[in-house]
Design a protein around this motif. Structure first.
Motif, PDB file in Angstrom:
ATOM      1  N   HIS A  69       0.898  -1.238   0.081  1.00  0.00           N
ATOM      2  CA  HIS A  69       0.079  -0.022   0.191  1.00  0.00           C
ATOM      3  C   HIS A  69       0.718   1.345  -0.152  1.00  0.00           C
ATOM      4  N   GLU A  72       1.893   3.634   3.065  1.00  0.00           N
ATOM      5  CA  GLU A  72       2.172   2.941   4.379  1.00  0.00           C
ATOM      6  C   GLU A  72       3.757   2.992   4.255  1.00  0.00           C
ATOM      7  N   ARG A 125      -3.478   5.064  -1.784  1.00  0.00           N
ATOM      8  CA  ARG A 125      -3.262   3.304  -1.192  1.00  0.00           C
ATOM      9  C   ARG A 125      -3.162   2.486  -2.484  1.00  0.00           C
ATOM     10  N   HIS A 204       2.465  -3.812   6.851  1.00  0.00           N
ATOM     11  CA  HIS A 204       1.618  -2.492   6.548  1.00  0.00           C
ATOM     12  C   HIS A 204       1.641  -1.808   7.542  1.00  0.00           C
ATOM     13  N   SER A 205       0.804  -0.640   7.677  1.00  0.00           N
ATOM     14  CA  SER A 205       0.597   0.083   8.728  1.00  0.00           C
ATOM     15  C   SER A 205      -0.630   0.609   8.414  1.00  0.00           C
TER      16      SER A 205
HETATM   17 ZN    ZN Z   1      -1.759  -1.817   4.101  1.00  0.00          ZN
END
Ligand code: ZN
Ligand code: PAY
Length: 318
Positions: A69, A72, A125, A204-205
């Protein structure tokens, strides 16, 4: 002879800088490091990774990725930090874990989206694929650009919710599974190494969670207990490192129902024993905009959990 590039973790870097640093590492550690290109993005950027093998007789294989993403950023910085530590650490526990495994680290799975968040729209994203013409003006849930790569994998694709068939949505799953060049690249890369793959860690974040498959159902998977217990141990290692608490659970219960993620596809297709999605810092104060002065602390806490995962893999094998 190219000039040697050094990286730091006091700011975020674009993929050109990261890839040049990879090349420098390969020159600096010719015995231990090679670079590889898993494939190309929609706009033709390399999806480049680094392979680290510290001990000749290592056989276990692990993949760590980041940046699926675009927004992130901390996931990308954490992945490069870990690669660097595997090569340079003086901590014997980290070193021992690093030596047990052949590591494939791909910090930037979505290079086009990452660049777009650096130079144009920080909150993007998805990837940068052009979708069928659809007017997304007046829709606040996302932009018309791109596919959510973490909804584009072929495991229960679009089956149980948490993904969208609407191109404007931030969770747009694409017109069909593996429609995105980036997820295709990942598929062919994993296909080539899946045989000995024991550990898949996708970064991820944000939210501070250690998630494991599946996202389409709260129904426990075959080795739910194993994944849960080891995830819990990883969270404990994080907490002893920094005091940060990470919650552990399968995706569907710990965050929300989602389908077509890379984690579920790896687990469901190859049965890889340990599959985790780390949602790293923070819990929402900065969210995706985690300040660069938290990169090292975040990456250090994630790194602290890796020996636990490796030690448990060894225990399961013996
Ligand atoms: Zn993510
Ligand atoms: O494995 O269940 C999974 C994936 C969960 C992530 C996803 O939606 O793909 C969770 C989100 C992410 O990292 O993209 C969490 C963040 C905060 C978001 O955008 O909702």
């Amino acid at each position: 002879n190219t000039r040697s590039v050094e990286l730091n973790w006091t700011s975020y870097h674009n993929y050109d800088v990261i890839y040049s640093w990879f090349d420098s590492l390969a020159e600096l550690y010719p015995e231990n490091v090679t670079t590889f290109v898993a494939g190309y993005s929609y706009l033709g950027a390399e999806i480049k990774g680094i392979r680290i093998q510290l001990r000749e007789n290592a056989t276990r294989v692990a993949v760590i990725d980041g940046g699926i993403h675009a927004r992130e950023w901390i996931s990308i910085a954490t992945a490069t930090y870990i690669a660097n530590q595997f090569l340079t650490t003086t901590n014997s526990t980290i070193r021992a874990a690093a030596e047990e495994v052949i590591w494939y680290i791909l910090p930037v799975l979505n290079p086009d989206g990452y660049n777009y968040t650096i130079y144009v729209d920080r909150m993007h994203r998805k990837n940068m694929q052009v979708n069928e013409s659809v007017d997304c003006s007046g829709y606040s849930g996302g932009s018309g650009i791109g596919v959510d790569l973490n909804r584009n994998f072929a495991f229960y694709w679009m089956a149980n919710g948490g993904a969208s068939s609407y191109p404007c949505s931030v969770q747009y799953a694409g017109p069909y599974p593996f429609s995105a060049p980036e997820s295709q690249a990942f598929r062919s890369f994993i296909g080539g190494i899946s045989e000995n793959l024991d550990l898949y860690l996708t970064l991820h974040s944000y939210s501070q969670l250690i998630l494991f498959p599946y996202g389409h159902t709260t129904q426990p998977l075959d080795n739910y207990y194993e994944q849960y217990t080891i995830g819990r141990m990883a969270a404990d290692a994080i907490e002893s490192n920094s005091g940060r608490k990470y919650i552990v659970g399968n995706s569907a219960e710990a965050i929300y129902i989602s389908t077509g993620g890379s984690d579920d596809w790896v687990k469901g297709t190859f049965g890889t024993r340990l599959v985790y999605t780390y949602e790293v810092r923070d819990t929402g104060t900065y969210g995706f905009l985690l300040p660069p002065d938290q990169i090292i602390d975040t990456a250090e806490e994630v790194l602290a959990s890796i020996p636990v995962l490796v030690q448990q893999l060894i225990r399961l094998d013996t």
